[in-house]
Design a protein around this motif. Sequence first.
Motif, PDB file in Angstrom:
ATOM      1  N   SER A  43       0.838  -1.211   0.000  1.00 36.39           N
ATOM      2  CA  SER A  43       0.000   0.000   0.000  1.00 36.39           C
ATOM      3  C   SER A  43       0.863   1.247   0.000  1.00 36.39           C
ATOM      4  N   ASP A 171      -6.187  -0.583  -4.319  1.00 33.21           N
ATOM      5  CA  ASP A 171      -5.630  -1.220  -3.126  1.00 33.21           C
ATOM      6  C   ASP A 171      -6.624  -2.251  -2.599  1.00 33.21           C
ATOM      7  N   GLU A 172      -6.359  -3.493  -2.835  1.00 36.39           N
ATOM      8  CA  GLU A 172      -7.248  -4.582  -2.413  1.00 36.39           C
ATOM      9  C   GLU A 172      -8.714  -4.249  -2.679  1.00 36.39           C
TER      10      GLU A 172
HETATM   11 MG   LIG Z   1      -2.201  -2.460   2.396  1.00 37.25          MG
END
Ligand SMILES: [Mg+2]
Lengths: 250, 382
Positions: A43, A171-172
Amino acid sequence: MNTFDVRELVLTYDGKAALQHVSMNIIPKQVTALIGPSGCGKSSLLRCLNRMNDLIDGCNVEGEILFHGENIYAKNYNVYELRTKVGMVFQKPSPFPMSIFDNVAYGPRCQGINDKKTLENIVKKALVDAALYDEVKERLKESAMALSGGQQQRLSIARTIAMQPEVILMDEPTSALDPIATGKIEELIFDLKKHYTIVIVTHNMQQAARISDYTAFFLMGNLVEFNTTEQIFRQPTQAKTEEYITGRFG
Amino acid sequence: MMSLVGVMVLALIMGFIINRGVGLLTWDLLIGDYHPTTYNLSLPTTESLGGFARPNDLDESAFFSQMWGLGLMDDVDFEGKAVVRVIYVDAQSPLQMMRDKNNLERVVGLFPGLALEKVIFSDLTIGLSRTKAENFIILFDTHEGINDLLAVSSGNGIRGAIITTGLLIGFALMIALPIGIFSAVYLHEFAPKNNAFIHTMRKMIDTLSGVPSIVYGLMGAAVFIPFTSRISKAEGGNLFSGALTLAVMVLPIIISATIDALRAVPDDYRKASLALGANHTQTTFRIVIKSAVPGIMSAVLLSVGRMIGESAALIYAVGTAIKDHIILTEKSASLAVFIWSVMAGEVPNFELACSVAIIIMMVVLFINVLIKLVARRFALLP
Ligand SMILES: [Mg+2]
Ligand SMILES: Nc1ncnc2c1ncn2[C@@H]1O[C@H](COP(=O)(O)OP(=O)(O)OP(=O)(O)O)[C@@H](O)[C@H]1O
């Protein structure tokens, strides 16, 4: 020419290193997956690419990141313009508490686009491209908060592509979604890569293997291996990579 | 156990106030003058006498004059003195055409609610005053002209106090809202985070909400009365100095409640907005403040509630004199001060004070319900 060239990136939070001498490149119109165990700095790297790290107190970045050859960490670089070209979709869908239409129109409006017709076209196209239009076309004026989680995440994507960016950072994006909603987003990413460069962080190995063209494996702030997804999943050069993707890691 | 006692004591007090005050709660109370007006009327000759029928719904104990179409009744005023009350005037009654004795051009018809003090009929040199309704009616039915009629309106209305309160709150909000909201937005969204000065400011604002309101009242007297006297023709307490005092008083409330509202806005919104290329100002004004609007609304309601019940801060700044016709640059009494004023007179008007207390309590209750509703909607949003 690469979309991004990351060179010798060192990132620290309050002096503690989270990324160490990371160098890699992001290739246009391809999906690049960032994988690795929790806390390895995926991240953090993603946030560097549109400088969202600027918002974090105590975060310091050294080295350089070139976006089309220009260092985005240079002194007078226009961050706001960068973020219109490099959009971001977060893990948790976070629609603004306003109508679906206003959510998607928000970015363009901030750029000074106020013409009703133009906005309508932008919003419609973004929602179509985000594979959400058919589900919401009857209720564009209703609150976006009432959408399901998967719909909210596609709305976040629509909101981002309404800016017509070059790059979409994710991000995810599916970690809060059920398998069906996840499948829809994956399909969407597959379509989007025709027009956009995509960088995605994921914990799901199958997902990385399914949707990405390149994969970067991180471990404790170090880039261990970066190659085509095929290479990484078929013939990783590093033992650690193999351990991780086969699930023997730990 | 203790809380039960507390609730019982509270219920007793409330019950007592409601019991005493509810009798006066009428529309006339809300729109009426406080000060009685004396009417001096006359109607020496008239053609249209006689033939009026007693209306069916007229009180049993009332007396009715068929010749004049007039209904009178024995009543008492708030001091307990006996009065004769006009309770009915027929629409066709010649009394509707009575003229002001001091300005014979002006038609001022007799109307229900007035207390009849004295009547001198045209063919009678001796008038009739302070007697029973029955005696008045007997004379009305046997006389055809009125030289002189003295009637007094009951007064005790609170229109002036309502208007005063409304104006004070309106002006105070006009001053305090923009200042308060902008201060809160600055402190929470723009000010440097780890700055000692900003930190002290916030602490001070929190402390200020606990300052007793009489202190604000003194400040109003010391600062705002001279200030408003200089810029207007006011010569003492006035509505502007009152509004300024109230504005200063609710400013800390508005600032801290707005900061709370801003704090409750999820950081995700800010991040998402910035990630879309919006700048800090756009993010603050288009997303953050917008999402904080319900919270800011409760801040407004909270401060309105505080201002409605406020008396101490206003005693100096606007004065305690009850007025019927409000002049911005003069003294007048707000609702809460009104209670104090009617109780401070030679004959305390307890019923009226209780009525006003009921009104204030109802408004405050209503505001609290509103705050709850707003908060509930707010909770549903994110
Ligand atoms: Mg992360
Ligand atoms: N805002 C922050 N302040 C301080 N340290 C942080 C911050 N964000 C991340 N870190 C630290 O930096 C390191 C890398 O974090 P990062 O969030 O980039 O990892 P990640 O690979 O995304 O992990 P995950 O898979 O759990 O999301 C971690 O040690 C983390 O504790």
